[in-house]
Design an enzyme around this catalytic site. Structure first.
Site, short mmCIF file in Angstrom:
data_model
loop_
_atom_site.label_atom_id
_atom_site.label_comp_id
_atom_site.label_asym_id
_atom_site.label_seq_id
_atom_site.Cartn_x
_atom_site.Cartn_y
_atom_site.Cartn_z
N LYS A 1 0.96 -1.38 0.03
CA LYS A 1 -0.37 -0.23 0.60
C LYS A 1 0.72 1.41 0.39
O LYS A 1 1.30 1.83 -0.48
CB LYS A 1 -0.88 -0.41 1.50
CG LYS A 1 -1.58 -1.15 1.07
CD LYS A 1 -3.03 -1.41 2.40
CE LYS A 1 -4.04 -2.17 2.12
NZ LYS A 1 -4.52 -2.78 3.57
N GLN B 1 -4.93 -1.64 9.08
CA GLN B 1 -4.56 -3.48 8.44
C GLN B 1 -5.16 -3.63 9.55
O GLN B 1 -4.39 -4.31 10.75
CB GLN B 1 -3.32 -3.26 8.26
CG GLN B 1 -3.28 -4.94 7.66
CD GLN B 1 -3.47 -4.54 6.39
OE1 GLN B 1 -3.36 -3.76 5.34
NE2 GLN B 1 -4.38 -5.61 5.81
N ASP C 1 -10.84 2.57 3.60
CA ASP C 1 -11.30 1.72 3.45
C ASP C 1 -12.80 2.20 3.41
O ASP C 1 -13.25 0.03 2.56
CB ASP C 1 -11.21 1.11 4.84
CG ASP C 1 -9.48 -0.49 4.96
OD1 ASP C 1 -9.13 -0.51 2.88
OD2 ASP C 1 -9.16 -0.64 5.68
#
Ligand code: NDP
Length: 284
Positions: free
Chosen positions: A53, A97, A120
């Site tokens: 990422k 995460q 997200d």
């Protein structure tokens, strides 16, 4: 013979689009979008995802921050870190995460990220936006799946789409996105009786389960578009999907490989979501 949907190439194209946008946004607003990624602990798979990422963010030219916290970080410390990032005007996107160590309540953490910075798309405000058809940040994997299907040139409208898996991060949101595109959507799960009978209805089959080779060629309607979200390790430690590629590829019209299908698109859509967050903040 199924044609391969090249997620790597599509992801590269999306990242190039974002890269061009970053340049334009910097010229217009005087700063670049900034993505902040937090990882807690040393889960090796998570470390790989996080690295990818940050690498993608660097490629697009946006700013990024990686915050690595030890596995024994308290929930309170993580929440105060998130609160600080919510307040930080130079940060546009915040991603924690998952999974988190057991002693930290993931739901609390997801709720703590401000809706505007939730790249997200997991915050309840974004989830409700998705289901109510309002402006929201769409979760990356489901958004990437729609881009992959669109890249085939096959229309979604009017088709029967079967989604296997009903998680909050993949199954449910992708089902809603397919519904928004006027597919007739069926959601299958672990209690579905006769999974094959259901998957054989699908013109578009999305499989997000986490069981290697669950879907075999005899479960696929000839000519279906097959999207394999699964990321599993086989006995040799090789990455493989939920779809048995060898038996499904001859039956499908289009199919995603694993690796090189959905995975790279998830990261590309994260870059797009960061731009989305930046623009909503800049334009108020
Ligand atoms: P979850 O474990 O949260 O959900 C799995 C779903 O599969 C559940 O709804 C479960 O049903 C269903 N299921 C389990 N067994 C069966 C079965 N035998 N038949 C039919 N349905 C079944 O998984 P995620 O949605 O988080 O992830 C799914 C897969 O996708 C994983 O391999 C994951 O690694 C991968 N993934 C890949 C991403 C990418 O970027 N490529 C991103 C996110 C996930 P029930 O609800 O009844 O328990």
């Amino acid at each position: 013979m199924g044609k391969i949907i090249d997620g790597k190439a599509l992801s590269a194209a999306v990242k190039d689009e974002v890269r061009a946008q970053v340049g334009e946004l910097e010229a217009k607003y005087g700063r670049k979008p900034c993505l902040c990624v937090i990882i807690v602990g040393e889960n090796p798979a998570s470390q790989v995802y996080v690295r990818n990422k940050v690498k993608a963010a660097a490629y697009t030219g946006m700013d990024s921050k990686l915050i690595e916290l030890p596995a024994d970080t308290t929930e309170e410390a993580l929440l105060s870190q998130i609160a600080a990032l919510n307040e930080d005007p130079s940060v546009d996107g915040v991603l924690v995460q998952l999974p988190l160590p057991k002693h930290i309540d993931e739901e609390k953490v997801i709720d703590a990220i401000s809706r505007e910075k939730d790249v997200d798309g997991f915050h309840p405000g974004n989830v409700s936006g998705l289901w109510l058809g309002k402006d929201c940040i769409v979760p990356c994997t489901p958004a990437g799946i729609i881009r992959l299907i669109d890249s085939t040139g096959e229309s979604i409208s009017g088709k029967t789409a079967v989604v296997v898996g009903r998680s909050n991060i993949v199954g449910k949101p992708v089902a809603k996105l397919l519904l928004d595109r006027n597919a007739t959507v069926v959601i299958a799960h672990s209690r579905t009786a006769d999974l094959g009978a259901v998957t054989r209805l699908a013109d578009i089959l999305v499989v997000a389960v986490g069981k290697a080779g669950l879907v075999t060629g005899d479960m696929v309607k000839p000519g279906a578009v097959v999207i394999d979200v699964g990321m599993n390790r086989n006995a040799e430690g090789k990455l493989c999907g939920d779809v048995d590629f060898a038996s499904c590829e001859p039956v499908a019209s289009w199919i995603t490989p694993v690796p090189g299908g959905v995975g790279p698109m998830t990261i590309a859509m994260l870059m797009q979501n960061t731009i989305h967050c930046f623009l909503s903040r800049m334009q108020g």
